[in-house]
Design a protein around this motif. Structure first.
Motif, PDB file in Angstrom:
ATOM      1  N   CYS A  25       0.896  -1.359  -0.088  1.00 45.79           N
ATOM      2  CA  CYS A  25      -0.177  -0.075  -0.123  1.00 45.79           C
ATOM      3  C   CYS A  25       1.122   1.302   0.069  1.00 45.79           C
ATOM      4  CB  CYS A  25      -0.932  -0.050   1.233  1.00 45.79           C
ATOM      5  SG  CYS A  25      -1.966   1.780   1.267  1.00 45.79           S
ATOM      6  N   LEU A  26       0.820   1.944  -1.176  1.00 41.68           N
ATOM      7  CA  LEU A  26       1.531   3.094  -1.154  1.00 41.68           C
ATOM      8  C   LEU A  26       0.734   4.353  -0.540  1.00 41.68           C
ATOM      9  CD1 LEU A  26       2.240   3.068  -5.053  1.00 41.68           C
ATOM     10  CD2 LEU A  26       3.996   2.707  -3.195  1.00 41.68           C
ATOM     11  N   LYS A  67      -4.801  11.406  12.261  1.00 41.89           N
ATOM     12  CA  LYS A  67      -4.990   9.944  12.912  1.00 41.89           C
ATOM     13  C   LYS A  67      -5.917   9.012  12.292  1.00 41.89           C
ATOM     14  CE  LYS A  67      -7.794  10.966  16.882  1.00 41.89           C
ATOM     15  NZ  LYS A  67      -7.614  10.748  18.399  1.00 41.89           N
ATOM     16  N   GLU A  68      -7.135   9.680  11.799  1.00 41.85           N
ATOM     17  CA  GLU A  68      -8.086   8.828  11.090  1.00 41.85           C
ATOM     18  C   GLU A  68      -7.801   8.580   9.777  1.00 41.85           C
ATOM     19  OE1 GLU A  68     -10.508   7.459  12.610  1.00 41.85           O
ATOM     20  OE2 GLU A  68      -9.800   8.382  14.320  1.00 41.85           O
ATOM     21  N   GLN A  69      -7.032   9.232   8.875  1.00 36.78           N
ATOM     22  CA  GLN A  69      -6.380   9.265   7.686  1.00 36.78           C
ATOM     23  C   GLN A  69      -5.475   7.983   7.605  1.00 36.78           C
ATOM     24  OE1 GLN A  69      -5.157  12.149   5.185  1.00 36.78           O
ATOM     25  NE2 GLN A  69      -6.400  13.759   5.764  1.00 36.78           N
ATOM     26  N   LEU A  70      -4.496   7.936   8.713  1.00 40.20           N
ATOM     27  CA  LEU A  70      -3.696   6.710   8.654  1.00 40.20           C
ATOM     28  C   LEU A  70      -4.398   5.733   9.129  1.00 40.20           C
ATOM     29  CD1 LEU A  70      -0.666   6.286   8.636  1.00 40.20           C
ATOM     30  CD2 LEU A  70      -0.392   6.730  11.065  1.00 40.20           C
ATOM     31  N   ARG A  71      -5.354   5.542  10.177  1.00 40.84           N
ATOM     32  CA  ARG A  71      -6.120   4.441  10.536  1.00 40.84           C
ATOM     33  C   ARG A  71      -6.774   3.874   9.050  1.00 40.84           C
ATOM     34  NH1 ARG A  71      -8.014   1.563  14.294  1.00 40.84           N
ATOM     35  NH2 ARG A  71      -6.872   2.779  16.041  1.00 40.84           N
ATOM     36  N   GLU A  72      -7.386   4.683   8.325  1.00 37.86           N
ATOM     37  CA  GLU A  72      -8.037   4.257   7.312  1.00 37.86           C
ATOM     38  C   GLU A  72      -6.971   3.406   6.132  1.00 37.86           C
ATOM     39  OE1 GLU A  72     -11.313   3.897   4.353  1.00 37.86           O
ATOM     40  OE2 GLU A  72     -11.186   4.021   6.487  1.00 37.86           O
ATOM     41  N   VAL A  73      -5.749   3.765   6.270  1.00 40.27           N
ATOM     42  CA  VAL A  73      -4.758   3.311   5.446  1.00 40.27           C
ATOM     43  C   VAL A  73      -4.492   1.699   5.700  1.00 40.27           C
ATOM     44  CG1 VAL A  73      -2.348   3.019   4.811  1.00 40.27           C
ATOM     45  CG2 VAL A  73      -3.596   5.151   4.589  1.00 40.27           C
ATOM     46  N   PHE A  74      -4.657   1.558   7.197  1.00 44.89           N
ATOM     47  CA  PHE A  74      -4.566   0.397   7.706  1.00 44.89           C
ATOM     48  C   PHE A  74      -5.760  -0.749   7.464  1.00 44.89           C
ATOM     49  CE2 PHE A  74      -0.917   2.048   9.830  1.00 44.89           C
ATOM     50  CZ  PHE A  74      -0.057   1.134  10.323  1.00 44.89           C
ATOM     51  N   ARG A 100      -7.930  -0.253   5.048  1.00 48.67           N
ATOM     52  CA  ARG A 100      -8.140  -0.714   3.547  1.00 48.67           C
ATOM     53  C   ARG A 100      -6.926  -1.500   3.282  1.00 48.67           C
ATOM     54  NH1 ARG A 100      -9.931   3.197   0.094  1.00 48.67           N
ATOM     55  NH2 ARG A 100      -9.388   2.076  -1.493  1.00 48.67           N
ATOM     56  N   THR A 101      -5.828  -1.722   3.695  1.00 46.73           N
ATOM     57  CA  THR A 101      -4.955  -2.416   3.220  1.00 46.73           C
ATOM     58  C   THR A 101      -5.127  -3.893   3.609  1.00 46.73           C
ATOM     59  OG1 THR A 101      -3.054  -1.005   3.480  1.00 46.73           O
ATOM     60  CG2 THR A 101      -2.568  -3.238   3.586  1.00 46.73           C
ATOM     61  N   LYS A 102      -5.821  -4.039   4.949  1.00 47.12           N
ATOM     62  CA  LYS A 102      -6.272  -5.346   5.540  1.00 47.12           C
ATOM     63  C   LYS A 102      -7.350  -5.947   4.606  1.00 47.12           C
ATOM     64  CE  LYS A 102      -6.350  -8.842   8.533  1.00 47.12           C
ATOM     65  NZ  LYS A 102      -6.687  -8.679   9.913  1.00 47.12           N
ATOM     66  N   LYS A 143       1.737   0.209 -10.974  1.00 42.68           N
ATOM     67  CA  LYS A 143       0.366  -0.623 -11.616  1.00 42.68           C
ATOM     68  C   LYS A 143       0.800  -1.428 -12.801  1.00 42.68           C
ATOM     69  CE  LYS A 143      -4.356  -1.698 -11.363  1.00 42.68           C
ATOM     70  NZ  LYS A 143      -4.559  -2.477 -10.275  1.00 42.68           N
ATOM     71  N   ALA A 144       1.464  -0.496 -13.590  1.00 43.71           N
ATOM     72  CA  ALA A 144       1.752  -1.041 -15.052  1.00 43.71           C
ATOM     73  C   ALA A 144       2.869  -2.069 -14.830  1.00 43.71           C
ATOM     74  CB  ALA A 144       2.437   0.116 -15.948  1.00 43.71           C
ATOM     75  N   GLU A 145       3.538  -2.262 -13.959  1.00 43.53           N
ATOM     76  CA  GLU A 145       4.472  -3.328 -13.665  1.00 43.53           C
ATOM     77  C   GLU A 145       3.891  -4.670 -12.890  1.00 43.53           C
ATOM     78  OE1 GLU A 145       8.933  -2.777 -13.004  1.00 43.53           O
ATOM     79  OE2 GLU A 145       8.386  -0.706 -12.931  1.00 43.53           O
ATOM     80  N   PHE A 146       3.342  -4.091 -11.806  1.00 42.74           N
ATOM     81  CA  PHE A 146       3.192  -5.091 -10.641  1.00 42.74           C
ATOM     82  C   PHE A 146       1.430  -5.473 -10.572  1.00 42.74           C
ATOM     83  CE2 PHE A 146       7.044  -2.959  -9.581  1.00 42.74           C
ATOM     84  CZ  PHE A 146       7.980  -3.974  -9.674  1.00 42.74           C
ATOM     85  N   ALA A 147       0.802  -5.007 -11.282  1.00 44.69           N
ATOM     86  CA  ALA A 147      -0.803  -4.997 -11.574  1.00 44.69           C
ATOM     87  C   ALA A 147      -1.487  -4.907 -10.162  1.00 44.69           C
ATOM     88  CB  ALA A 147      -1.133  -6.367 -11.987  1.00 44.69           C
ATOM     89  N   ASP A 148      -2.310  -5.873  -9.546  1.00 47.19           N
ATOM     90  CA  ASP A 148      -2.921  -5.497  -8.542  1.00 47.19           C
ATOM     91  C   ASP A 148      -2.133  -5.969  -7.114  1.00 47.19           C
ATOM     92  OD1 ASP A 148      -5.041  -5.197  -9.911  1.00 47.19           O
ATOM     93  OD2 ASP A 148      -5.867  -7.387 -10.097  1.00 47.19           O
ATOM     94  N   SER A 149      -0.658  -6.082  -7.303  1.00 54.29           N
ATOM     95  CA  SER A 149       0.007  -6.301  -5.955  1.00 54.29           C
ATOM     96  C   SER A 149       0.143  -4.873  -5.299  1.00 54.29           C
ATOM     97  CB  SER A 149       1.220  -6.856  -6.479  1.00 54.29           C
ATOM     98  OG  SER A 149       1.533  -8.072  -6.814  1.00 54.29           O
ATOM     99  N   VAL A 150      -0.386  -3.776  -5.766  1.00 51.84           N
ATOM    100  CA  VAL A 150      -0.149  -2.354  -5.335  1.00 51.84           C
ATOM    101  C   VAL A 150      -1.320  -1.815  -5.327  1.00 51.84           C
ATOM    102  CG1 VAL A 150       0.844  -1.468  -7.481  1.00 51.84           C
ATOM    103  CG2 VAL A 150       1.179  -0.270  -5.343  1.00 51.84           C
ATOM    104  N   PHE A 151      -1.656  -0.805  -4.219  1.00 57.29           N
ATOM    105  CA  PHE A 151      -2.638   0.069  -4.429  1.00 57.29           C
ATOM    106  C   PHE A 151      -2.199   1.402  -3.828  1.00 57.29           C
ATOM    107  CE2 PHE A 151      -3.965  -1.347  -0.191  1.00 57.29           C
ATOM    108  CZ  PHE A 151      -4.610  -0.237   0.222  1.00 57.29           C
ATOM    109  N   SER A 152      -3.008   2.405  -3.797  1.00 57.89           N
ATOM    110  CA  SER A 152      -2.281   3.635  -2.955  1.00 57.89           C
ATOM    111  C   SER A 152      -3.555   4.324  -2.339  1.00 57.89           C
ATOM    112  CB  SER A 152      -1.942   4.486  -4.178  1.00 57.89           C
ATOM    113  OG  SER A 152      -2.746   5.145  -5.105  1.00 57.89           O
ATOM    114  N   LEU A 153      -3.147   5.147  -1.341  1.00 59.78           N
ATOM    115  CA  LEU A 153      -4.278   5.937  -0.538  1.00 59.78           C
ATOM    116  C   LEU A 153      -3.595   7.219  -0.077  1.00 59.78           C
ATOM    117  CD1 LEU A 153      -7.190   5.622   0.181  1.00 59.78           C
ATOM    118  CD2 LEU A 153      -6.157   4.607   2.489  1.00 59.78           C
ATOM    119  N   PRO A 154      -3.859   8.407  -0.459  1.00 57.07           N
ATOM    120  CA  PRO A 154      -3.480   9.572   0.069  1.00 57.07           C
ATOM    121  C   PRO A 154      -3.628   9.728   1.534  1.00 57.07           C
ATOM    122  CG  PRO A 154      -4.790  10.151  -2.041  1.00 57.07           C
ATOM    123  CD  PRO A 154      -4.998   8.676  -1.451  1.00 57.07           C
TER     124      PRO A 154
END
Length: 251
Positions: free
Chosen positions: A32-33, A66-73, A75-77, A49-60
């Motif tokens: 997760c970027l 703290k709530e933005q960071l919690r959302e990263v965790f 969404r990754t899980k 994404k062009a190289e590794f397809a669905d092995s990567v996603f991103s979230l600003p």
């Protein structure tokens, strides 16, 4: 070494965070970027994404929120089903906007570490894993032109070492480690904005004296740090002269 495992890396749109993400993806991992700069993040995501397809996603994400960071965790899980590695990499140098420097470097690392422990620890449904916190050689030695930055990095080392000794981490398969590089060839050390230093001439003289390391050198030590299961509470000092593992003192 990292095939099938999942990492969250903050500040991963460019610089060391981007390099760490790439090397994990090349090893068959999933990443997760996350970055505060959505435009640069989108470019990095499209490249990977062009190289590794669905092995990567991103979230600003702004690590001061703290709530933005919690959302990263969360969404990754939700996306990958697990989390194995947390890299608290987001950081800045700024002696004038020192409150911001503390909130990103130190408080952001604390937030990321606490969430990492929550998601990694086995007694909470995790699989164990590694939390790697980016410190600096400025976390080991004093630096006269960046005292606030230096304070944040000293604090990160102390915080990481302390959690590495805690039974809640040790008994649940979670290792914690710090990388402590000197100057690395990233945007952070560019001298185009001298207002972020107390004494930019001092900064430039030290930079000229000690030189700049390649990102590749730090990436290799990053892999060594997460791969060596004996590394827990260790601060890994990386300079052009070599690498030194500084173990955590025991009380």
């Amino acid at each position: 070494m990292f095939s099938g495992k999942v990492a969250i890396i903050t500040g991963s749109a460019q610089g060391l965070g981007k390099a760490f993400s790439r090397v994990l993806l090349e090893q068959g991992g999933k990443v997760c970027l996350s970055d505060v700069n959505p435009n640069v993040l989108e470019k990095t995501y499209e490249e990977f994404k062009a190289e590794f397809a669905d092995s990567v996603f991103s979230l600003p994400c702004d690590v001061t929120e703290k709530e933005q960071l919690r959302e990263v965790f969360r969404r990754t899980k939700e996306t990958f089903g697990r989390i194995d590695l947390v890299v608290n990499n987001a950081g800045i140098v700024h002696e004038v906007q020192w409150e911001k420097c503390i909130d990103i470097n130190l408080n952001g690392t604390i937030r990321g570490t606490q969430l990492g422990l929550e998601y990694l620890r086995r007694d909470n449904g995790g699989n164990g894993g590694v939390i790697l916190n980016m410190a600096s050689l400025a976390g080991i030695f004093p630096v006269n032109y960046t005292p606030v930055y230096c304070a944040t990095k000293h604090a990160i080392i102390g915080y990481t070492r302390s959690w590495a000794l805690h039974p809640d981490a040790v008994n649940n398969g979670v290792r914690l480690v710090c990388l402590c590089p000197s100057f690395v060839d990233t945007d952070m050390i560019k001298m185009d904005d001298k207002s972020k230093y107390i004494g930019p001439d001092l900064a430039q003289s030290v930079l000229d004296k000690h030189g700049v390391m390649s990102i590749d050198k730090i990436t290799q030590e990053f892999l060594n740090a997460i791969g060596d299961e004996t590394n827990n509470g260790v601060s890994i000092a990386i300079t052009k002269e070599g690498v030194k593992n500084i173990p955590s003192p025991r009380p």
